[in-house]
Design a protein around this motif. Sequence first.
Motif, PDB file in Angstrom:
ATOM      1  N   MET A  40     -88.592-139.821   1.602  1.00  0.00           N
ATOM      2  CA  MET A  40     -88.138-140.177   0.642  1.00  0.00           C
ATOM      3  C   MET A  40     -86.954-139.223   0.160  1.00  0.00           C
ATOM      4  SD  MET A  40     -88.225-141.906  -2.074  1.00  0.00           S
ATOM      5  CE  MET A  40     -90.085-142.629  -2.303  1.00  0.00           C
ATOM      6  N   LEU A  41     -85.874-139.718  -0.177  1.00  0.00           N
ATOM      7  CA  LEU A  41     -84.926-139.106  -0.726  1.00  0.00           C
ATOM      8  C   LEU A  41     -84.115-139.517  -1.872  1.00  0.00           C
ATOM      9  CD1 LEU A  41     -82.237-136.966   1.533  1.00  0.00           C
ATOM     10  CD2 LEU A  41     -81.451-138.778  -0.194  1.00  0.00           C
ATOM     11  N   ILE A  42     -83.618-138.697  -2.851  1.00  0.00           N
ATOM     12  CA  ILE A  42     -82.748-139.258  -3.931  1.00  0.00           C
ATOM     13  C   ILE A  42     -81.766-138.270  -3.889  1.00  0.00           C
ATOM     14  CG2 ILE A  42     -84.910-140.140  -5.099  1.00  0.00           C
ATOM     15  CD1 ILE A  42     -84.512-137.801  -7.107  1.00  0.00           C
ATOM     16  N   TRP A  43     -80.750-138.513  -4.651  1.00  0.00           N
ATOM     17  CA  TRP A  43     -79.448-137.522  -4.617  1.00  0.00           C
ATOM     18  C   TRP A  43     -78.927-138.000  -5.988  1.00  0.00           C
ATOM     19  CZ3 TRP A  43     -74.118-137.904  -5.007  1.00  0.00           C
ATOM     20  CH2 TRP A  43     -73.571-139.078  -4.955  1.00  0.00           C
ATOM     21  N   GLY A  44     -78.374-137.092  -6.839  1.00  0.00           N
ATOM     22  CA  GLY A  44     -77.460-137.068  -8.021  1.00  0.00           C
ATOM     23  C   GLY A  44     -76.485-136.353  -7.991  1.00  0.00           C
ATOM     24  N   VAL A  45     -75.055-136.582  -8.840  1.00  0.00           N
ATOM     25  CA  VAL A  45     -73.927-135.884  -8.984  1.00  0.00           C
ATOM     26  C   VAL A  45     -74.240-135.145 -10.171  1.00  0.00           C
ATOM     27  CG1 VAL A  45     -71.853-136.045 -10.123  1.00  0.00           C
ATOM     28  CG2 VAL A  45     -72.476-137.743  -8.471  1.00  0.00           C
ATOM     29  N   LEU A  46     -74.130-133.507  -9.747  1.00  0.00           N
ATOM     30  CA  LEU A  46     -74.304-132.414 -10.762  1.00  0.00           C
ATOM     31  C   LEU A  46     -73.546-131.462 -10.488  1.00  0.00           C
ATOM     32  CD1 LEU A  46     -78.153-131.385 -11.303  1.00  0.00           C
ATOM     33  CD2 LEU A  46     -76.230-129.518 -10.820  1.00  0.00           C
ATOM     34  N   ASP A  47     -72.886-130.877 -11.612  1.00  0.00           N
ATOM     35  CA  ASP A  47     -72.097-129.419 -11.621  1.00  0.00           C
ATOM     36  C   ASP A  47     -73.016-128.591 -12.170  1.00  0.00           C
ATOM     37  OD1 ASP A  47     -70.258-127.718 -12.138  1.00  0.00           O
ATOM     38  OD2 ASP A  47     -68.767-128.992 -12.839  1.00  0.00           O
ATOM     39  N   VAL A  48     -73.222-127.458 -11.490  1.00  0.00           N
ATOM     40  CA  VAL A  48     -74.419-126.473 -11.849  1.00  0.00           C
ATOM     41  C   VAL A  48     -73.469-125.648 -12.983  1.00  0.00           C
ATOM     42  CG1 VAL A  48     -75.520-126.356  -9.666  1.00  0.00           C
ATOM     43  CG2 VAL A  48     -73.639-124.756 -10.001  1.00  0.00           C
ATOM     44  N   ARG A  49     -72.480-125.720 -13.109  1.00  0.00           N
ATOM     45  CA  ARG A  49     -71.751-124.851 -14.344  1.00  0.00           C
ATOM     46  C   ARG A  49     -72.282-125.627 -15.580  1.00  0.00           C
ATOM     47  NH1 ARG A  49     -65.462-125.556 -12.276  1.00  0.00           N
ATOM     48  NH2 ARG A  49     -66.615-127.441 -12.176  1.00  0.00           N
ATOM     49  N   ASP A  50     -72.751-126.759 -15.855  1.00  0.00           N
ATOM     50  CA  ASP A  50     -73.326-127.255 -16.932  1.00  0.00           C
ATOM     51  C   ASP A  50     -74.572-127.364 -17.017  1.00  0.00           C
ATOM     52  OD1 ASP A  50     -73.992-128.925 -19.005  1.00  0.00           O
ATOM     53  OD2 ASP A  50     -72.343-130.504 -18.464  1.00  0.00           O
ATOM     54  N   ALA A  51     -75.366-126.494 -17.705  1.00  0.00           N
ATOM     55  CA  ALA A  51     -76.730-126.283 -17.799  1.00  0.00           C
ATOM     56  C   ALA A  51     -77.403-127.621 -18.291  1.00  0.00           C
ATOM     57  CB  ALA A  51     -77.195-125.356 -19.025  1.00  0.00           C
ATOM     58  N   LYS A  52     -76.996-128.414 -18.888  1.00  0.00           N
ATOM     59  CA  LYS A  52     -77.455-129.809 -19.300  1.00  0.00           C
ATOM     60  C   LYS A  52     -77.731-130.685 -18.224  1.00  0.00           C
ATOM     61  CE  LYS A  52     -75.942-129.812 -24.363  1.00  0.00           C
ATOM     62  NZ  LYS A  52     -75.084-130.589 -25.194  1.00  0.00           N
TER      63      LYS A  52
ATOM     64  N   LYS B 201     -88.437-139.800 -10.675  1.00  0.00           N
ATOM     65  CA  LYS B 201     -88.203-140.509  -9.463  1.00  0.00           C
ATOM     66  C   LYS B 201     -89.246-140.037  -8.290  1.00  0.00           C
ATOM     67  CE  LYS B 201     -84.591-143.074 -10.875  1.00  0.00           C
ATOM     68  NZ  LYS B 201     -84.795-144.329 -11.298  1.00  0.00           N
ATOM     69  N   LEU B 202     -89.516-139.025  -8.091  1.00  0.00           N
ATOM     70  CA  LEU B 202     -90.573-138.270  -7.272  1.00  0.00           C
ATOM     71  C   LEU B 202     -91.742-138.266  -7.587  1.00  0.00           C
ATOM     72  CD1 LEU B 202     -87.984-136.228  -5.043  1.00  0.00           C
ATOM     73  CD2 LEU B 202     -88.439-138.722  -4.563  1.00  0.00           C
ATOM     74  N   GLY B 203     -91.950-137.969  -9.122  1.00  0.00           N
ATOM     75  CA  GLY B 203     -93.206-137.601  -9.369  1.00  0.00           C
ATOM     76  C   GLY B 203     -93.389-136.192  -9.975  1.00  0.00           C
TER      77      GLY B 203
ATOM     78  N   THR C 153     -79.036-141.483  -7.709  1.00  0.00           N
ATOM     79  CA  THR C 153     -79.050-142.858  -6.812  1.00  0.00           C
ATOM     80  C   THR C 153     -80.434-142.662  -6.269  1.00  0.00           C
ATOM     81  OG1 THR C 153     -76.890-142.937  -6.753  1.00  0.00           O
ATOM     82  CG2 THR C 153     -77.962-144.148  -5.059  1.00  0.00           C
ATOM     83  N   HIS C 154     -81.347-143.764  -6.266  1.00  0.00           N
ATOM     84  CA  HIS C 154     -82.607-143.655  -5.758  1.00  0.00           C
ATOM     85  C   HIS C 154     -82.648-144.172  -4.314  1.00  0.00           C
ATOM     86  CE1 HIS C 154     -87.237-144.241  -5.872  1.00  0.00           C
ATOM     87  NE2 HIS C 154     -86.929-143.451  -5.437  1.00  0.00           N
ATOM     88  N   LEU C 155     -82.862-143.428  -3.493  1.00  0.00           N
ATOM     89  CA  LEU C 155     -82.617-144.110  -2.010  1.00  0.00           C
ATOM     90  C   LEU C 155     -84.220-144.153  -1.065  1.00  0.00           C
ATOM     91  CD1 LEU C 155     -79.037-142.920  -1.225  1.00  0.00           C
ATOM     92  CD2 LEU C 155     -79.675-145.024  -1.784  1.00  0.00           C
TER      93      LEU C 155
END
Length: 287
Positions: A63-75, A87-89, A202-204
């Motif tokens: 199982m793998l999911i991925w998402g766009v994320l900029d760690v400069r933004d805490a939110k 998605k993963l529990g 994106t749930h893959l």
Amino acid sequence: MSQSQLSTVKPSLGRSAFVTGGAQGIGRAISLRLARDGYDISIADIASQKDKVGEVIKVIEGMLIWGVLDVRDAKQIEAGIAETVEKLGPNLFVSVANAGVTQVKPLLECTPEFIENEVRINILGFMNTHIFAAKQMVKQGLGGRILGAGSIASYRTAENLGPYGATKFAVRGFTEVSAKEWAEYGIRVNGSSSRTPPDAFTHLRRRRTAYAPGIVDTPMWDHIDAELAKIENISIGEAKSQRVKHDIKLGRIQEPEDVAKLVSFLASEEGEYITGQTIKTCGGASL
């Protein structure tokens, strides 16, 4: 030989691992190794790495999911952790704050904007990833492993890498204090070192320590080499080769998989009694 062919994929642990900067270099190797160890994987990376995430997906079994994320933004970090759990529990057991940047300039040429970018990624992104992951682990009540990217620069700085070295000293300090505060929750903290909001991962479905690497054969070190070549007036490739030759006692450049092995150990039951450490994996370069 692909990473997935190096050893048999272990049965699912029913646990998930969240990896920032998991699409290339050390982060990619960590994602692949933890997947082989039986973890469901959540990769968080910037939008420009989408194609490289696709390459990781082709290799990972499980199982793998991925998402766009900029760690400069805490939110965005908070949202990424929340989406991982959705998605993963509610079984987040490993968090790897791997995302980072290395900028190469003499200190007298460093602008406030140049320094701020490195601090926001390497320190704020690192700290906020740890904190949001820890909050989820405390909520779950199952303990966990929180890992982060240090560097041999966490112990010894280098010319033309001043702000980077300072951020990695901060990583080492935060690793120690978070290990102290979160031990009561069964959380071990160690280290060996996008612009688009993550409104949807994106749930893959295709089936408290810091690690401190030295010179690693990654795109980041290719960038360092190119910038040092300009400063030192030498050819591209020479800066890296000189440092490998003179500094690395084991006689070869470090591969991302070398770092992933340490992360795998620290995330395992064998690493249960280790916390608050920034562990060097540098082939003797720090000696």
